[in-house]
Design a protein around this motif. Sequence first.
Motif, PDB file in Angstrom:
ATOM      1  N   PHE A 141      51.688  95.847 -36.439  1.00  0.00           N
ATOM      2  CA  PHE A 141      51.777  96.037 -34.957  1.00  0.00           C
ATOM      3  C   PHE A 141      50.557  95.350 -34.441  1.00  0.00           C
ATOM      4  O   PHE A 141      49.523  95.767 -34.815  1.00  0.00           O
ATOM      5  CB  PHE A 141      52.033  97.393 -34.334  1.00  0.00           C
ATOM      6  CG  PHE A 141      53.530  97.656 -34.449  1.00  0.00           C
ATOM      7  CD1 PHE A 141      54.345  97.182 -33.582  1.00  0.00           C
ATOM      8  CD2 PHE A 141      53.836  98.628 -35.501  1.00  0.00           C
ATOM      9  CE1 PHE A 141      55.606  97.773 -33.485  1.00  0.00           C
ATOM     10  CE2 PHE A 141      55.240  99.025 -35.235  1.00  0.00           C
ATOM     11  CZ  PHE A 141      56.219  98.719 -34.640  1.00  0.00           C
ATOM     12  N   LEU A 142      50.877  94.239 -33.699  1.00  0.00           N
ATOM     13  CA  LEU A 142      49.487  93.830 -32.911  1.00  0.00           C
ATOM     14  C   LEU A 142      49.543  94.106 -31.655  1.00  0.00           C
ATOM     15  O   LEU A 142      50.392  93.928 -30.642  1.00  0.00           O
ATOM     16  CB  LEU A 142      49.281  92.271 -33.050  1.00  0.00           C
ATOM     17  CG  LEU A 142      49.015  91.447 -34.222  1.00  0.00           C
ATOM     18  CD1 LEU A 142      50.218  91.630 -35.098  1.00  0.00           C
ATOM     19  CD2 LEU A 142      48.649  90.160 -33.838  1.00  0.00           C
ATOM     20  N   ILE A 143      48.378  94.588 -30.989  1.00  0.00           N
ATOM     21  CA  ILE A 143      48.434  94.999 -29.372  1.00  0.00           C
ATOM     22  C   ILE A 143      46.790  94.287 -28.883  1.00  0.00           C
ATOM     23  O   ILE A 143      46.070  94.245 -29.468  1.00  0.00           O
ATOM     24  CB  ILE A 143      47.801  96.444 -29.232  1.00  0.00           C
ATOM     25  CG1 ILE A 143      48.995  97.375 -30.233  1.00  0.00           C
ATOM     26  CG2 ILE A 143      47.734  96.873 -27.732  1.00  0.00           C
ATOM     27  CD1 ILE A 143      48.537  97.910 -31.441  1.00  0.00           C
ATOM     28  N   GLU A 144      47.404  93.416 -27.863  1.00  0.00           N
ATOM     29  CA  GLU A 144      46.458  92.880 -27.051  1.00  0.00           C
ATOM     30  C   GLU A 144      46.264  93.148 -25.762  1.00  0.00           C
ATOM     31  O   GLU A 144      47.171  93.415 -25.039  1.00  0.00           O
ATOM     32  CB  GLU A 144      46.577  91.184 -27.099  1.00  0.00           C
ATOM     33  CG  GLU A 144      45.546  90.513 -26.324  1.00  0.00           C
ATOM     34  CD  GLU A 144      46.086  89.091 -26.381  1.00  0.00           C
ATOM     35  OE1 GLU A 144      45.119  88.307 -25.288  1.00  0.00           O
ATOM     36  OE2 GLU A 144      46.950  88.679 -26.824  1.00  0.00           O
ATOM     37  N   TRP A 145      44.875  93.766 -25.207  1.00  0.00           N
ATOM     38  CA  TRP A 145      44.817  94.322 -24.081  1.00  0.00           C
ATOM     39  C   TRP A 145      44.343  93.093 -23.150  1.00  0.00           C
ATOM     40  O   TRP A 145      43.475  92.337 -23.307  1.00  0.00           O
ATOM     41  CB  TRP A 145      43.578  95.331 -24.054  1.00  0.00           C
ATOM     42  CG  TRP A 145      43.277  95.758 -22.801  1.00  0.00           C
ATOM     43  CD1 TRP A 145      43.849  96.342 -21.618  1.00  0.00           C
ATOM     44  CD2 TRP A 145      42.015  96.614 -22.471  1.00  0.00           C
ATOM     45  NE1 TRP A 145      43.377  96.760 -20.853  1.00  0.00           N
ATOM     46  CE2 TRP A 145      42.279  96.914 -21.064  1.00  0.00           C
ATOM     47  CE3 TRP A 145      40.591  96.599 -23.079  1.00  0.00           C
ATOM     48  CZ2 TRP A 145      40.935  97.686 -20.289  1.00  0.00           C
ATOM     49  CZ3 TRP A 145      39.607  97.216 -22.463  1.00  0.00           C
ATOM     50  CH2 TRP A 145      39.899  97.689 -21.068  1.00  0.00           C
ATOM     51  N   LEU A 146      45.481  92.753 -22.202  1.00  0.00           N
ATOM     52  CA  LEU A 146      45.532  91.441 -21.690  1.00  0.00           C
ATOM     53  C   LEU A 146      44.344  91.378 -20.537  1.00  0.00           C
ATOM     54  O   LEU A 146      43.903  90.430 -20.356  1.00  0.00           O
ATOM     55  CB  LEU A 146      46.664  91.084 -20.933  1.00  0.00           C
ATOM     56  CG  LEU A 146      47.990  91.114 -21.795  1.00  0.00           C
ATOM     57  CD1 LEU A 146      49.093  91.069 -21.060  1.00  0.00           C
ATOM     58  CD2 LEU A 146      47.600  89.969 -22.602  1.00  0.00           C
ATOM     59  N   SER A 147      43.784  92.671 -20.127  1.00  0.00           N
ATOM     60  CA  SER A 147      42.503  92.416 -18.984  1.00  0.00           C
ATOM     61  C   SER A 147      41.165  92.721 -19.646  1.00  0.00           C
ATOM     62  O   SER A 147      40.229  92.735 -19.092  1.00  0.00           O
ATOM     63  CB  SER A 147      42.887  93.646 -17.937  1.00  0.00           C
ATOM     64  OG  SER A 147      43.072  95.092 -18.664  1.00  0.00           O
ATOM     65  N   CYS A 148      41.152  92.901 -20.903  1.00  0.00           N
ATOM     66  CA  CYS A 148      39.872  92.775 -21.746  1.00  0.00           C
ATOM     67  C   CYS A 148      39.027  91.341 -21.597  1.00  0.00           C
ATOM     68  O   CYS A 148      39.689  90.362 -21.552  1.00  0.00           O
ATOM     69  CB  CYS A 148      40.090  93.041 -23.318  1.00  0.00           C
ATOM     70  SG  CYS A 148      38.461  93.185 -24.064  1.00  0.00           S
ATOM     71  N   LYS A 149      37.904  91.608 -21.390  1.00  0.00           N
ATOM     72  CA  LYS A 149      37.058  90.270 -21.048  1.00  0.00           C
ATOM     73  C   LYS A 149      36.069  90.139 -22.105  1.00  0.00           C
ATOM     74  O   LYS A 149      36.150  90.768 -22.793  1.00  0.00           O
ATOM     75  CB  LYS A 149      36.052  90.759 -19.591  1.00  0.00           C
ATOM     76  CG  LYS A 149      37.090  90.865 -18.272  1.00  0.00           C
ATOM     77  CD  LYS A 149      37.949  89.919 -17.910  1.00  0.00           C
ATOM     78  CE  LYS A 149      38.699  90.003 -16.632  1.00  0.00           C
ATOM     79  NZ  LYS A 149      40.005  89.957 -16.843  1.00  0.00           N
ATOM     80  N   GLU A 150      35.325  89.105 -21.893  1.00  0.00           N
ATOM     81  CA  GLU A 150      34.415  88.665 -22.809  1.00  0.00           C
ATOM     82  C   GLU A 150      33.279  89.894 -23.160  1.00  0.00           C
ATOM     83  O   GLU A 150      32.774  89.865 -23.978  1.00  0.00           O
ATOM     84  CB  GLU A 150      33.652  87.402 -22.611  1.00  0.00           C
ATOM     85  CG  GLU A 150      34.563  86.179 -22.659  1.00  0.00           C
ATOM     86  CD  GLU A 150      34.972  86.031 -24.177  1.00  0.00           C
ATOM     87  OE1 GLU A 150      34.370  86.094 -25.070  1.00  0.00           O
ATOM     88  OE2 GLU A 150      36.274  85.703 -24.161  1.00  0.00           O
TER      89      GLU A 150
END
Length: 190
Positions: free
Chosen positions: A69-78
Amino acid sequence: MKENPNRTFHIQGIAWNKKDEYVPIHSENVSSLSNIKVRVKDEVEGWGGSCTFELENMSKETRQLKVFFLIEWLSCKEDGVGVLSLSKDTFWNYSGKNVAITNIVSCSESVEKTIYPLNLKGLKLWKRSLSKGSLFYYPITNGQNMMVYMLDFSFKPFEVKQGKIYAIEGELEEEVSNLSDRIKNGLAFP
């Protein structure tokens, strides 16, 4: 799968077998890969998102299946930092004023986790993970990242197993952690 403009996380599941073959768990090809039927339900909540899954061995033979399972937090910034918890099956992400946590409830035989940077190095590690069926230990990263769980399942004939992965976003670490504990306890003790 249609994208929801209000979602804060992207959760993707990938089934893998010992022949180094893999397909998204949303695909109808999973059963041809493993003879295991998969039902998946994605939900977008006010607090984040979740993916509930059910795996059913359709044969009278014992089966093995590995699911990533891959989870990407879309509002994570640099400016973000991602850390995996050593004591729980959780990931913590910090970006600006927000914090995110991911967690899993599953009846798999084992759960492994890592966090890869969302850059060329991280994508190469992910590609190697898929080719080898294993994760590379990467406990902390800065910037945008993808959190990865690897679940090993062993099925008796016609056995059904269920699980849920969820991700929560908020402003206070304590509130996010408390909500995660309530969700996990509610799933474990309905």
